[in-house]
Design an enzyme around this catalytic site. Structure first.
Site, PDB file in Angstrom:
ATOM      1  CB  SER A 214      -0.897  -0.019   1.236  1.00  0.00           C
ATOM      2  OG  SER A 214      -1.367   1.279   1.534  1.00  0.00           O
TER       3      SER A 214
ATOM      4  CE  LYS B   6      -5.219  -2.519   2.708  1.00  0.00           C
ATOM      5  NZ  LYS B   6      -6.142  -1.838   1.785  1.00  0.00           N
TER       6      LYS B   6
ATOM      7  CG  ASN C 247      -3.837  -3.932  -0.728  1.00  0.00           C
ATOM      8  OD1 ASN C 247      -4.711  -3.965   0.127  1.00  0.00           O
ATOM      9  ND2 ASN C 247      -3.072  -2.871  -0.928  1.00  0.00           N
TER      10      ASN C 247
ATOM     11  NE  ARG D  39     -14.294  -4.267 -48.732  1.00  0.00           N
ATOM     12  CZ  ARG D  39     -14.239  -5.371 -49.504  1.00  0.00           C
ATOM     13  NH1 ARG D  39     -14.477  -6.559 -48.978  1.00  0.00           N
ATOM     14  NH2 ARG D  39     -13.944  -5.272 -50.787  1.00  0.00           N
TER      15      ARG D  39
END
Lengths: 360, 360, 360, 360
Positions: free
Chosen positions: B246, B252, B254, B285
């Site tokens: 983080s 943290k 994650n 086309r």
């Protein structure tokens, strides 16, 4: 849903899991039960699933103790998904019939007009001469491939869902596989051998293939409606009293059937995207992604069916104006260009062969 | 694009349509040619197609008269679509390898944890005990089905496009089929026998299957990231310095790899819808529907590849905390519920068998 | 991103939160820093966010202790979202300029052709006479409304993101509002007063309005390309050497600019849907829904810009063939129908007034 | 549709375009007419528009010559679009009431829990302490912005459509503006002064804003359902007998209302994309893009209404477990982190002020 519960009761009795008398009572009730859709709808919103009020209403119609054997070992999603499979299987059969009719009509045009010269148009500008049958052959090749892919997707998606609360058939004391086989046989659905509560690729794939069918019909509608422009006038939807009139201009003749196919083709991709966005439900049964999938598939099936049936009618009665094609060709083709040749005819033949070979 | 033009020149010479010396000069130029992408991009916008400035740049690098034999009998869309097929074929092979790795990792978890009890969670609430291996088996069944369907869609979509201005091979004087076969062989692409300039179901189907792959990876990421919540803590992405930190909270960790798969799963459905909405180009086309399809398919392939490789790494190194599973189970499972049983193990076996049987 | 970090450092120093000398060093580094995009991209994938490797690279370029004051009190999403806002604000200004040019060109056509009779076409069939200027007035009304809505959506979406890890400015010791105001002022972005890490309606709304711009350009392209059909020949894109040629048919003149707008209009809805599907990220900062939004908005802005600039060029140089209009009218209008009348002219006037009144 | 025809007849009589007696007879019939929806639906498919069989059925109920004055000067799309506007206007009012209730409930939570500490969660991991009221404030800010934008989009989209066959009011002999004003006044719809038969941005914008409402409700549902996980247990939907039970596990309590909002949020983006893809109809009235828009908007309105009402009920009765929040905080927050502070409270105040200020 009642068919599922009836088949489940029979299978459980056969496996010795519930009394035979219970199964008979449940099967009878399932065959005869009456439900109040409006009442069920309101109660379903309250309960968070249609299964709970449906089962309550069913149990009320099962006499005596047998009610306690209803839904034995199953979970809400089992009956919701299996019922969806049953409805979708019937719908898929109807769609495949419509594909057949539309493809046959395209094949007939391809054959009939293998020698009718018209002008190919690329980027909305005149290009070179081709047989009008080549246009129909392109439509046909699209239908031929899509018939195979849609049929396969429908067979793989419309299968039994039966696993109980955790998806593992753990409520049947070692007889889960036997019960699942019996339920599948009774319902006429394949038994995939594995639950798919949280692995929704089958429905996503079916949704995409259904959108492709709507797109195939829309492609034909695009071409026919452009050919039907008054300034081009090379082909027209079949006329019929009350078809394609105008509320304000009596002289007009609108491509009303092409409109239906183009409308369906417009709506299908967003619906298919909803199913493709529903592939990551949480854990063993998700919250919100799968619950509305039958609703989205219903809308997709209705769109594709509207489109295919409209264009089937168009191609079966298509008014081809070979004279206008010739005149436009003379006016718009580059001076040196030669009329439709063997190369184009060979391609038409290949499209016809592909349609025949890929018949179900 | 250069590979296509080189193969075309060789095929045309073999069929006697252009001088052998021209073909040799063109092939050499195609193998050695250098292009300035920025210059081509600007010129492509001006011309309305990359093909025109590309061919100009190529012809400038072909000596003498041979330049007049470049692109013999072909049209812009032939080279654009065939080049897209070549790129997508290579991309599909890479995606299939990633599917294999991810599936193998899921299979390994399913086997290893066939006896590790955890709690099934339905509607984000604890339900009943299952083996943790059952969770992996569901992921595996999703991968097994999707490997087959994606592989088939890729083989059917990545095919030669060669038809010339009107799509009928009319520029090859009766030798169109022979030329097409030779070009297809040289490029290692199947020859579908029919042009698909205006029948774009192959690319639409491939787009949907690619979105399903991204969804399969996102499903695994959904589960792992929920299990990795600090309050649950039953499993975690493999740790690695610099991974999932983080910028503001050093404590943290994650789920950074799961994020990649969820991000891809978020983006894929809208991209697939774009291809499903491009099925009704005008006439031989169309104007606008097909021109950006390679761009959308590129974005889809990149999304699926990002998702599959991230989750392959996650499952190969997944930290499974059996103790936490046991503790949560004791705390959250209904008192009467029994641990994972033979039914679940049988289901795991079936998923493993399905993965083995559906190997390419 | 560097501009954001520089402005943040200055604001924090002004609020007494970091030393002034640190702020000066950081600002200087932010103004002069060099980054290696390829290296950052790879590291971003590893870290799960571009912010972390970006901050590492920036800190390496900030001398001495000042590096410890970089990114003070902020979170990864603050710098990612604010940087996206800065880029989108510049992009929105460019789009608004293109809207202005396209609308002015439509206004000029509406005025110039208020008396040029042509035939209205409904459901692709001829209906009644109208002035050609009425067609342009419809385009203009679309642009007038969309200019207002897009401008508002851009102003509301391109705002500062600054809140720190939990979104509450809790890292600034009571000076959060002051810091946010200063950063916003320095960057020239409005300060919304509330973080929007997990309330992504602004970007979703901007995406939808951008898709509407692409759709407006595609509407004009649809009409022009249909009028440019050789069978209709009432209007044409401006000609220019190298524009709209064919790689195989030298006689062709393709609506190459209309193609660009139709291509963009084809791709935009799916991209906008991706943003509309990203409104429910988890908790205070979600996992997967927001991380790719800048990528999707970039694709949308590029699509709209391609479409608007192409159609601006078309309308500025549109070749209007009043004779062909007259001839088609004589051939296709119902005998009794009268030429364009005062009602239509009044409507044209209202569209012109709307465009003037809604000017920014 | 009958209301539109009645108002049109009155306006035409007032302008002297049809006899007053005709108008009275038509108005009476429109007020009293009865229609058979099933019969109309089948006939609409045949005719290509509901307008034609509707007008036939209406004319049969208008006595004598007056029938010839029905639908004077109008076109099919006038009555279809105006009727859609009337239905959507009523629906928008209902949605705005639901927004108000949901927002008020969020405001009440934000105020009540400005001092209730909980943990912010980012990337599904615990981050820092915030007041629980901050969570509600984020929901509130989303609702506040979306209320304004939705209301504006509804007012701009739900407007009169009246222009006649070519959209120019040419059938009213110079009195078109007068007729349109009178019809608009009678119906209570704004008169935009310009027809929008082929400029469908209003409906597209309304569709996007409706999808944003569904997304706002889904965002709240996402958070509540995650908080309601047994492992987190910080908040819960209000309990009620028959709500959120399980068909197989009596011990379970499911987030059934959150499911409704998440389901709606899942379906809305694809529907909104359909409208964003319908911006380029051909010429003065297109073929296929606009005909199904009322159907798609109906599905969107139902989805948003389901989601908003479900979450209004949830927030009004939300069970907040401050003790569990405290316990999780103690366990999961980094040791050094301080409880919710003044910065967060100030942000909550700003969200409350925004909600008050942006009230309609």
């Amino acid at each position: 849903m009642a068919r599922f519960e009836g088949a489940l009761a029979a299978a459980c009795a056969k496996a010795g899991l519930i009394p035979a008398a219970h199964a008979q009572a449940i099967q009878r009730a399932c065959a005869e039960a009456r439900f109040d859709p409006a009442e069920l709808a309101l109660a379903a919103r309250e309960a968070g699933t249609l299964a709970i009020p449906f089962l309550e209403a069913l149990r009320r119609q099962v006499p005596g103790d047998a009610a306690s054997s209803v839904h034995f070992g199953a979970t809400s999603q089992d009956v919701i998904d299996s019922a969806a499979s049953l409805c979708l299987k019937a719908g898929a059969e109807r769609l495949e019939a419509l594909i057949g009719e539309l493809g046959d009509a395209a094949a007939s045009l391809a054959k009939r007009h293998a020698d009718t010269p018209t002008i190919a148009r690329t980027l909305l500008q005149p290009a070179l001469p081709v047989p009008f049958g080549w246009k129909a052959a392109v439509w046909l090749s699209f239908m031929a491939r899509s018939r195979v892919s849609f049929g396969r997707a429908a067979r793989e998606a419309c299968v039994l869902q039966l696993g109980g609360p955790a998806g593992t058939l753990s409520g049947y004391g070692g007889k889960g596989a036997e019960v699942a086989t019996a339920v599948a046989t009774e319902l006429g659905l394949p038994n995939p051998g594995l639950t798919w509560h949280s692995a929704r690729d089958g429905f996503a794939r079916l949704g995409a293939e259904t959108a492709i069918l709507a797109g195939a019909a829309a492609k034909i509608a695009r071409d026919v409606s452009l050919l039907m422009q008054a300034e081009v006038a090379e082909a027209a939807e079949p006329a019929r009293p009350g078809r394609g009139g105008s509320s304000s201009m009596p002289h007009k003749r609108n491509p009303a059937l092409c409109m239906l196919a183009l409308e369906a083709g417009q709506r299908a991709p967003g619906l298919a995207a909803t199913l493709l966005a529903g592939l990551s439900p949480e854990h063993e049964r998700g919250l919100g992604q799968w619950q509305g999938q039958w609703l989205t598939l219903r809308a997709l099936f209705m769109a594709a069916s509207s489109a295919l049936s409209a264009m089937g009618e168009v191609l079966e009665g298509l008014e081809v104006n070979a004279g206008a094609m010739q005149a436009n060709l003379a006016r718009l083709a580059p001076p040196a260009s030669v009329p439709a040749d063997d190369a184009a005819k060979a391609m038409i033949e290949r499209a016809l062969a592909m349609w025949r070979e890929k018949a179900p």
